[in-house]
Design an enzyme around this catalytic site. Sequence first.
Site, PDB file in Angstrom:
ATOM      1  N   GLU A  27       0.832  -1.217   0.000  1.00 51.29           N
ATOM      2  CA  GLU A  27       0.000   0.000   0.000  1.00 51.29           C
ATOM      3  C   GLU A  27       0.860   1.257   0.000  1.00 51.29           C
ATOM      4  OE1 GLU A  27      -2.897  -0.133   3.146  1.00 51.29           O
ATOM      5  OE2 GLU A  27      -4.131  -1.618   2.085  1.00 51.29           O
ATOM      6  N   GLU A  61      -6.453  -7.368  -0.793  1.00 50.15           N
ATOM      7  CA  GLU A  61      -6.771  -7.145   0.625  1.00 50.15           C
ATOM      8  C   GLU A  61      -8.072  -6.363   0.720  1.00 50.15           C
ATOM      9  OE1 GLU A  61      -3.541  -5.593   3.240  1.00 50.15           O
ATOM     10  OE2 GLU A  61      -5.167  -4.427   4.181  1.00 50.15           O
TER      11      GLU A  61
HETATM   12  C1  IDC Z   1      -3.456  -3.397  10.302  1.00 52.29           C
HETATM   13  C2  IDC Z   1      -3.833  -4.475  11.245  1.00 52.29           C
HETATM   14  C3  IDC Z   1      -3.498  -4.095  12.636  1.00 52.29           C
HETATM   15  C4  IDC Z   1      -2.074  -3.727  12.709  1.00 52.29           C
HETATM   16  C5  IDC Z   1      -1.732  -2.677  11.675  1.00 52.29           C
HETATM   17  C6  IDC Z   1      -0.249  -2.443  11.670  1.00 52.29           C
HETATM   18  O1  IDC Z   1      -5.181  -4.771  11.098  1.00 52.29           O
HETATM   19  O2  IDC Z   1      -3.765  -5.140  13.504  1.00 52.29           O
HETATM   20  O3  IDC Z   1      -1.768  -3.235  14.002  1.00 52.29           O
HETATM   21  O4  IDC Z   1      -2.139  -3.069  10.387  1.00 52.29           O
HETATM   22  O5  IDC Z   1       0.108  -1.276  11.105  1.00 52.29           O
HETATM   23  C7  IDC Z   1      -4.325  -1.863   5.594  1.00 52.29           C
HETATM   24  C8  IDC Z   1      -3.010  -2.501   5.711  1.00 52.29           C
HETATM   25  C9  IDC Z   1      -2.985  -3.484   6.855  1.00 52.29           C
HETATM   26  C10 IDC Z   1      -3.748  -2.962   8.039  1.00 52.29           C
HETATM   27  C11 IDC Z   1      -5.206  -2.848   7.631  1.00 52.29           C
HETATM   28  C12 IDC Z   1      -6.091  -2.343   8.755  1.00 52.29           C
HETATM   29  O6  IDC Z   1      -2.587  -3.138   4.515  1.00 52.29           O
HETATM   30  O7  IDC Z   1      -1.645  -3.719   7.182  1.00 52.29           O
HETATM   31  O8  IDC Z   1      -3.654  -3.871   9.065  1.00 52.29           O
HETATM   32  N1  IDC Z   1      -5.303  -1.929   6.502  1.00 52.29           N
HETATM   33  O9  IDC Z   1      -5.691  -1.084   9.138  1.00 52.29           O
HETATM   34  N2  IDC Z   1      -4.691  -1.069   4.615  1.00 52.29           N
HETATM   35  C13 IDC Z   1      -5.912  -0.628   4.894  1.00 52.29           C
HETATM   36  C14 IDC Z   1      -6.333  -1.171   6.093  1.00 52.29           C
END
Ligand code: IDC
Length: 758
Positions: free
Chosen positions: A177, A265
């Site tokens: 991302e 995702e």
């Molecule tokens: C989030 C996880 C969370 C973790 C975080 C770390 O859900 O538990 O603490 O990352 O930075 C994304 C990302 C993905 C995120 C997820 C939710 O690719 O890594 O995971 N998210 O925020 N993009 C949009 C949403």
Amino acid sequence: MARISFKLKLVFLTLIMLAACFCGLSIKNVTAAADSTPVSEHGSLSVKGSKIVDKNGNTFQLVGMSTHGLAWYPEAVSEQTMKTLRDDWNCNAFRLAMYTEEYGGYTTSAENKNSMISRIDKGISIAKKLGMYVIIDWHILSDNNPQTHKAEAIDFFKKMSSKYKGCPNVIYEICNEPHWVSWASDIKPYCVEVIKAIRKNDPNGIIICGSNTWSQDIHEVLQNPITGYKNIAYSLHFYANTHTQWLRDRLVNCLDKGLCVVVTEFGTCDASGNGGYNKAETDNWMTLLQNRKVGLFNWSLSNKSETASAILPGTNLSALKAGESQLTQSGKLIRSWTRRLGRRTGQVTVSYANTTNNAVRIVTNRTDADGYKIWISSSKSFPSGSTRLAKTYSNSQTTVRFDNLANKGGTYYVKVQGYKGYTENGKKMYVYSAPVVKTIKLAPSVSKNKIKSASVTSNSVKLGIAKNTSADGYKVWICADKNFKESNTRLTRTSSNSVVSFSFANLARPGKSYYVKVQTYKWHNNGIRKQAVYSTPVIKKIALAPNVSKNTIKSATVTQSSVNFSIARNLSADGYKVWICADKNFKDSNTRLTRTSSNSVVSFSFANLTRPGQSYNVKVQTYKWHNNGITKQAIYSTPVVKTVKLAPKVEKNTIRIVSSTNNRVDISIARNLSADGYKVWICADESFKEGTARLIRTSSNAELDFRFENLALSDHTYYIKIQTYKWHNNGITTQAIYSEPIITTVKTKALTADEFAA
Ligand code: IDC
């Protein structure tokens, strides 16, 4: 001669090999492979326009879960959990999210890097074992610009692509991302460099690129896509409570314009991953992804206490069970969708076909299907008029026949689709695989052949057939039953075109009638396999030879260089064949003479034999004319063979004393020790003919003096002949063999006057 010539050993071998080919004509029951998997069914994936397609070119939707960060939740990467996802959730793929900069991430230390690599390797080995597709995700997040760790990314993907090149399971996702950067000047240049590095090792694996704003800005990609590489796709990420219709519109627009997008995702909640669970918007998204067959991976396969997690906190992540009991509300919703979207349809292929000029028999090979539907048509588009929906078959029936096809010898198309049945809300429904269409060429007609000649013995048949230059070979049968069903007496031969004579020996019913059948065949590629096509058969009845009883050699007389012999007359025979030869196998052509006679001739003379005084062999066979149904031939009895010894030389004798009176002659001869006796003649005339006052004495060897008295003529010259003889058993008859004669004369005295007066 009805003797079978066995110069056919080589031919025999060829026949055995050909026979092996023909075994292919029997139907093999091909059972469904029990352990078919998504990858075994769909193989290598590729990008075709906006779609991902499988090895058969059919659109394929990736359906799976994404792990949470491999640093936090490595235990989810277990065979048991992934197997549950595959078999209970109908997932065909999963994503390995490997953070780069966050806690424990790839770039944070050498130790973490190694542990990340080993977790990725483990995940891929599980994916291979389970036949699931797997995404290697370079999960940049707080490192918003992919350029930040470009060198490490290139190094990492070089290693991965070198290790997994050509592995159909593996998909590369090179920047999760990116955000707050530029597609054109940051992301795209990064992607091109990583793609180059991967392509050096792996020319075909799918590579998925992220886009700006946490992989939402695919519209920027559409304006400026990466060119010059195949199998490049782009990721779109959404969280259902944050990204709604406007992002769906963007996706639809990009798909319509041909951009290949995979949702690597998505979440059912807020973009933060926590709070805002939204079933309605999730359903909207899933419905769109279903309709457009866009690949999707749900965030996340973890038991962390946050809304996006699919698994309830406290659950053993490495041993996920089937069913809903361990799932969060998000997990339950996602499972209900993946169970529908990832359904296995059951693959069907046509594995075997056999044709005649108006019929097709097809064997399907199925993996994972409950059954299949099959159509045949003379048109590739299967229009309703000419299309026949043959039937829907259950799995147990592997063979389908289509008979009486109108376009004899023509081309037909066969379409098959596998199906699997599922129960949803108590209702049974079926999912069909993409159709497989095969071209089938009906068999050409093959012209039949002629049986030209046959020769038989009482237990063998040798056939000669006409050569058919347009054929590839012949199949020949013999059987006591005219339907060729009686397996005890049935024999078959398959030959190539050049072999036109066939021998069947040791037949079980000597002297009886048999049937022979000849079919010409041609090799024909029917589109599925090469098969033999047969002519209509030519069938003839054939009578084995009757028994011909053998004859006896009755008597023989020999000289030093000739043999005369007589045989018994055989009233049931048509004639005799007689041989003489110095060699008892009658093979020495220098000394071999033959005679064939009709029944009335029973004595045979062989004169001027080249080996005087030596042994010869004589052979006699009786024969009878026999019409075997195909050819009139002579049938011979078993031969009678005798050894005949030519006459030895017998030495002639000498005359010692000859004296006479007026009516008497006395002869004394020398003794011949090797003789058995003597024959002595006296005759008034040198012709030694009867009626010319001839007298003959035969004596044994001991008698040497012969007196012939009361001779009629005085004062007359008498002729004397002497021959020595020896008894000789010539092998058939005992006969006397005589020496050359010695001839001399003696004159009787004239009568005195007294004698005359008396
Ligand atoms: C989030 C996880 C969370 C973790 C975080 C770390 O859900 O538990 O603490 O990352 O930075 C994304 C990302 C993905 C995120 C997820 C939710 O690719 O890594 O995971 N998210 O925020 N993009 C949009 C949403």
